[in-house]
Design a protein around this motif. Sequence first.
Motif, PDB file in Angstrom:
ATOM      1  N   SER A  57     -57.869  74.824  34.635  1.00 27.26           N
ATOM      2  CA  SER A  57     -56.828  75.118  35.624  1.00 27.26           C
ATOM      3  C   SER A  57     -57.131  76.437  36.329  1.00 27.26           C
ATOM      4  O   SER A  57     -56.880  76.584  37.530  1.00 27.26           O
ATOM      5  CB  SER A  57     -55.461  75.173  34.949  1.00 27.26           C
ATOM      6  OG  SER A  57     -55.120  73.909  34.416  1.00 27.26           O
ATOM      7  N   GLY A  58     -57.706  77.395  35.585  1.00 27.23           N
ATOM      8  CA  GLY A  58     -58.101  78.659  36.191  1.00 27.23           C
ATOM      9  C   GLY A  58     -59.158  78.470  37.266  1.00 27.23           C
ATOM     10  O   GLY A  58     -59.167  79.182  38.288  1.00 27.23           O
ATOM     11  N   THR A  59     -60.048  77.500  37.076  1.00 30.98           N
ATOM     12  CA  THR A  59     -61.059  77.208  38.095  1.00 30.98           C
ATOM     13  C   THR A  59     -60.399  76.762  39.391  1.00 30.98           C
ATOM     14  O   THR A  59     -60.780  77.192  40.486  1.00 30.98           O
ATOM     15  CB  THR A  59     -62.020  76.110  37.586  1.00 30.98           C
ATOM     16  OG1 THR A  59     -62.586  76.515  36.343  1.00 30.98           O
ATOM     17  CG2 THR A  59     -63.138  75.870  38.588  1.00 30.98           C
ATOM     18  N   HIS A  60     -59.398  75.893  39.285  1.00 28.61           N
ATOM     19  CA  HIS A  60     -58.673  75.448  40.478  1.00 28.61           C
ATOM     20  C   HIS A  60     -57.967  76.625  41.155  1.00 28.61           C
ATOM     21  O   HIS A  60     -57.939  76.716  42.388  1.00 28.61           O
ATOM     22  CB  HIS A  60     -57.653  74.378  40.095  1.00 28.61           C
ATOM     23  CG  HIS A  60     -58.257  73.045  39.778  1.00 28.61           C
ATOM     24  ND1 HIS A  60     -57.813  71.863  40.324  1.00 28.61           N
ATOM     25  CD2 HIS A  60     -59.294  72.696  38.963  1.00 28.61           C
ATOM     26  CE1 HIS A  60     -58.529  70.849  39.860  1.00 28.61           C
ATOM     27  NE2 HIS A  60     -59.428  71.340  39.011  1.00 28.61           N
ATOM     28  N   SER A  72     -69.202  73.726  39.408  1.00 30.08           N
ATOM     29  CA  SER A  72     -68.413  74.529  38.479  1.00 30.08           C
ATOM     30  C   SER A  72     -68.810  74.210  37.049  1.00 30.08           C
ATOM     31  O   SER A  72     -69.439  73.184  36.772  1.00 30.08           O
ATOM     32  CB  SER A  72     -66.911  74.274  38.666  1.00 30.08           C
ATOM     33  OG  SER A  72     -66.584  72.956  38.249  1.00 30.08           O
ATOM     34  N   TYR A  73     -68.435  75.100  36.171  1.00 29.36           N
ATOM     35  CA  TYR A  73     -68.590  74.884  34.730  1.00 29.36           C
ATOM     36  C   TYR A  73     -67.491  75.670  34.041  1.00 29.36           C
ATOM     37  O   TYR A  73     -67.194  76.814  34.428  1.00 29.36           O
ATOM     38  CB  TYR A  73     -69.959  75.366  34.242  1.00 29.36           C
ATOM     39  CG  TYR A  73     -70.074  75.368  32.728  1.00 29.36           C
ATOM     40  CD1 TYR A  73     -70.252  74.185  32.032  1.00 29.36           C
ATOM     41  CD2 TYR A  73     -69.964  76.558  32.005  1.00 29.36           C
ATOM     42  CE1 TYR A  73     -70.340  74.173  30.645  1.00 29.36           C
ATOM     43  CE2 TYR A  73     -70.051  76.561  30.625  1.00 29.36           C
ATOM     44  CZ  TYR A  73     -70.245  75.369  29.942  1.00 29.36           C
ATOM     45  OH  TYR A  73     -70.319  75.362  28.569  1.00 29.36           O
ATOM     46  N   ASN A  74     -66.850  75.061  33.059  1.00 28.79           N
ATOM     47  CA  ASN A  74     -65.859  75.823  32.296  1.00 28.79           C
ATOM     48  C   ASN A  74     -65.848  75.366  30.852  1.00 28.79           C
ATOM     49  O   ASN A  74     -66.097  74.210  30.533  1.00 28.79           O
ATOM     50  CB  ASN A  74     -64.461  75.713  32.930  1.00 28.79           C
ATOM     51  CG  ASN A  74     -64.015  74.287  33.144  1.00 28.79           C
ATOM     52  OD1 ASN A  74     -63.571  73.609  32.218  1.00 28.79           O
ATOM     53  ND2 ASN A  74     -64.138  73.801  34.380  1.00 28.79           N
ATOM     54  N   TYR A 107     -63.618  80.652  29.621  1.00 30.55           N
ATOM     55  CA  TYR A 107     -64.651  81.065  30.587  1.00 30.55           C
ATOM     56  C   TYR A 107     -64.758  80.042  31.707  1.00 30.55           C
ATOM     57  O   TYR A 107     -64.654  78.839  31.482  1.00 30.55           O
ATOM     58  CB  TYR A 107     -66.006  81.182  29.896  1.00 30.55           C
ATOM     59  CG  TYR A 107     -67.181  81.307  30.853  1.00 30.55           C
ATOM     60  CD1 TYR A 107     -67.547  82.540  31.381  1.00 30.55           C
ATOM     61  CD2 TYR A 107     -67.900  80.176  31.231  1.00 30.55           C
ATOM     62  CE1 TYR A 107     -68.614  82.643  32.264  1.00 30.55           C
ATOM     63  CE2 TYR A 107     -68.972  80.277  32.118  1.00 30.55           C
ATOM     64  CZ  TYR A 107     -69.324  81.511  32.625  1.00 30.55           C
ATOM     65  OH  TYR A 107     -70.378  81.616  33.513  1.00 30.55           O
ATOM     66  N   LEU A 108     -64.990  80.531  32.915  1.00 27.27           N
ATOM     67  CA  LEU A 108     -65.243  79.638  34.033  1.00 27.27           C
ATOM     68  C   LEU A 108     -66.253  80.279  34.977  1.00 27.27           C
ATOM     69  O   LEU A 108     -66.361  81.503  35.076  1.00 27.27           O
ATOM     70  CB  LEU A 108     -63.949  79.319  34.793  1.00 27.27           C
ATOM     71  CG  LEU A 108     -63.276  80.455  35.597  1.00 27.27           C
ATOM     72  CD1 LEU A 108     -63.789  80.527  37.033  1.00 27.27           C
ATOM     73  CD2 LEU A 108     -61.758  80.259  35.600  1.00 27.27           C
ATOM     74  N   ARG A 109     -67.023  79.418  35.618  1.00 32.18           N
ATOM     75  CA  ARG A 109     -67.849  79.867  36.743  1.00 32.18           C
ATOM     76  C   ARG A 109     -67.672  78.855  37.859  1.00 32.18           C
ATOM     77  O   ARG A 109     -67.503  77.659  37.626  1.00 32.18           O
ATOM     78  CB  ARG A 109     -69.311  80.014  36.357  1.00 32.18           C
ATOM     79  CG  ARG A 109     -70.066  78.729  36.101  1.00 32.18           C
ATOM     80  CD  ARG A 109     -71.566  78.973  36.007  1.00 32.18           C
ATOM     81  NE  ARG A 109     -72.298  77.739  35.896  1.00 32.18           N
ATOM     82  CZ  ARG A 109     -73.007  77.364  34.839  1.00 32.18           C
ATOM     83  NH1 ARG A 109     -73.073  78.157  33.778  1.00 32.18           N
ATOM     84  NH2 ARG A 109     -73.652  76.219  34.834  1.00 32.18           N
ATOM     85  N   LEU A 110     -67.706  79.353  39.077  1.00 28.98           N
ATOM     86  CA  LEU A 110     -67.449  78.519  40.235  1.00 28.98           C
ATOM     87  C   LEU A 110     -68.444  78.885  41.330  1.00 28.98           C
ATOM     88  O   LEU A 110     -68.525  80.050  41.735  1.00 28.98           O
ATOM     89  CB  LEU A 110     -66.008  78.706  40.706  1.00 28.98           C
ATOM     90  CG  LEU A 110     -65.504  77.811  41.844  1.00 28.98           C
ATOM     91  CD1 LEU A 110     -64.014  77.549  41.682  1.00 28.98           C
ATOM     92  CD2 LEU A 110     -65.752  78.463  43.204  1.00 28.98           C
TER      93      LEU A 110
END
Length: 885
Positions: free
Chosen positions: A573-576, A595-597, A601-604
């Motif tokens: 949800s943080g990625t969005h 993206s990857y999460n 952790y997330l990367r976009l």
Amino acid sequence: METAEIRRRFLSHFENAGHTVVPSAPLLFDDPNLLFVNAGMVPFKPYFLGQETPPFDRATSVQKCVRTLDIEEVGKTTRHGTFFQMNGNFSFGDYFKEGAITLAWELITKSVDDGGLGFDPEKIWVTVLHTDTEARELWKKVAGLPDERIQNRGLLDNYWHMGVEGPGGPCSEIYVDRGPEYGPDGGPEADEDRFLEIWNLVFMQEEIANVTAKDQFDVIQPLPKQNIDTGMGLERVAYLLQGKENLYEIDEVFPVIERAAELTGRTYGADHTDDVRFRVVADHVRSSLMLIGDGVTPGNESRGYVLRRLLRRAVRSMRLLGYEDPALPQLLPVSMERMKASYPELETDFARISQIAYAEEEAFRQTLGKGTQIFDVAAGETKQSGGSVLSGSQAFQLHDTYGFPIDLTLEMAQEQGLSVDQEGFRSLMAEQRARAKADAKSKKGLHADTTVYRETIDAFGPTDWVAYTNLITESKVLALLSGGQSVPVITEGQVGEVVLDRTGFYAESGGQNADAGVLRWDGGHAEVLDVQRPIRGLVVHQVRVLQGELTAGSDLSAEVDHEWRIGARQAHSGTHVVHAALREVLGPTALQSGSYNRPGYLRLDFGWGGALDPEQFHHVEQVSNRALREDLQVSQHWMTLPEAREFGALALFGETYGEEVRVIEIGGPWSRELCGGTHVERSSQIGTVVLTSDSSVGAGNRRIEALTGIEGFQYLARERDLVLQLSDVLKAKADDLPARVQDLVSRLKSTEKELEKFRTAQLQAGAGDVAKSAEDIDGVAFVGHRAEGVGGGDVRQLALDIRGRLADRPAVVVVIGTAGDKPSAVVALSPAAIERGLSAQQLIATVGERIGGRGGGKADVAQGGGTDLGGIDAAFAAVRDALRG
């Protein structure tokens, strides 16, 4: 007839014949064996292979395709283009040969007024497999073709298979006679330039095995269902119906050539070499437009490298045509205007597409500047050595490191009066290709045979997947797999794959990592290491048995790690949220490209031309956390893909979506994306969003990394502790730390400058004493000095200072420093010594041999390094001997 109209007529013809119109799949189709979709049937492969049940008996499509194996031939022939569109109609156990031949003949010969393509039936020829008498008789029956216009050909030409065990069958190709001005009479067997193939009808009717070549395989048995797969080249049909000579002159391509001609002042059709360059520009600009539109970004590997090469070949061809200003801003909009009739999303998304393309051109223009400098040095060295041929290794370095195409190197070499060792260059290129093929083969080998998975889903049906609603399920073990085979048991300590009838585990997809957790049964348990979907509909758990034995057919409890799932939901949800914040701060062109999460952790990755400045970086973080504070509702909706697009949902480029899609909203239209991942119920549950980095992942593409939830708070706690420690050490308040550290850095730099002055003064003072120790060797003042603890630039400066004190006579100065336990040497000669025929270049080689190294330079000063401090005295002695000689 415009290309878009041909496309429309094709789809309408088959839709009226009961076919489902299937939209083109993205060029980045989910197939581990392909870089891009390269044929119209690729999206239907799972149906032909029996991996999935088709949702329709008949289908038709116009599929976007890219092939780059013959990229060097683009522009030189009428047939080679990197991007093309393949019209196709498909039957899955419905109609067969007679139906396919009838539908094809009706479309190509029906008059234009009646909705057909209007080809003259008297100019149609066909080929059939020499053993396929049924197809021959059907062409005579359905189309009334005479025997002389139905030619038999062998397996190499008229049999289709995928190159591996699976379905295959004879095919029948349709040709159009272009007339005697294009070649001799006699049908396709005589000349395939005059008789141009426009359509291939594949009659998929048998299963083959032991495939060793195109025409070497064994037929195992008839297929349980006979299928039809056809492919009509849209561009070929277009240039025939438009009366053009080749695919580069059709309505969707030629306007780019016209614009390029305006910009360069050259005339298309006046010079063959220029014509090839014009065609390369037009083809590559269109291909790049379509690739970026489907989510590819320039890079140094895989799909990104192909796109980068296409863009740079287009820019380079414009340069060879005499245009050195930025070319893509002039050409890409022209291509978009022609292609938008068939693909309206190109116009909608053009801001993003153009931003990526223009950034890549700018990067290449800078690369050209750097590469030109390297070329000039290489050319100068070649001339200085008396040579006239630039080495293959130098040409390869320019190509591999600086992106210089070989023909650009050839052009520049010719301007300098040099040639290039093309054979050496090709040899190095061949080695690189061989390495790339070996690497691709090894990667392809990682794609497991899906036979056991197909057998499993055929036997038990699709997995009941309840990851959105259940973290714990009571499940039955349907199958245990190991090494691509079904096994009865997995024992303690072993790793294997488990297929359950029902599971709440999230299988890795859409950038979200798979769930962690355990499987528990009476007498044992196993940890879940990974969860994947090897084929659509089947969820497979990779597990390690920690206690007991797991047997097929047993009942167990499948339990997702609750904490893991919380963290995963927060990160996804943080990625969005970060994606929506980026678009709010930077504008609508900052669209996600990957993206990857995982928990916390997330990367976009997103399209953007340059680094975010500190204000933008913090603003994105602020907007993200404001969304968390507002406790926005997170909701999901199921709808068809067209409905989702109309709803305004964003799709991740390169992803493949089914007929029904899931749309995730955070705060209504603020964040509205197609997504299959797991999510929180309200934005506040994300906890926090802490941006940790902004970096480049290729021209026109950036990567944001962030932490969420407890991991974000832990990161901030570590930052706080670091600030407290610094405050304690520096005896300063937190707010005063930047100024205090800056003051310390300034004072340190000032001290280093003072030390440098002191060291230089010491060296200069010592230089006089060393110069006085010069010994005379046959009229040459020689100084051999070992400078303990001195290295780098100080060795050079000391040698030059000593030489300056001996400038009134022939002098040779050799200084060898010992800093870092490795010798560094400088040889400096006075002008009078050079006049006597001495050379610092030659003497540094003598020194290098003794100290285990080498060096280089000019006649007056040369320098080098080595590895053997014990050879310093021998080096001085060798120079003395050389001077006596």
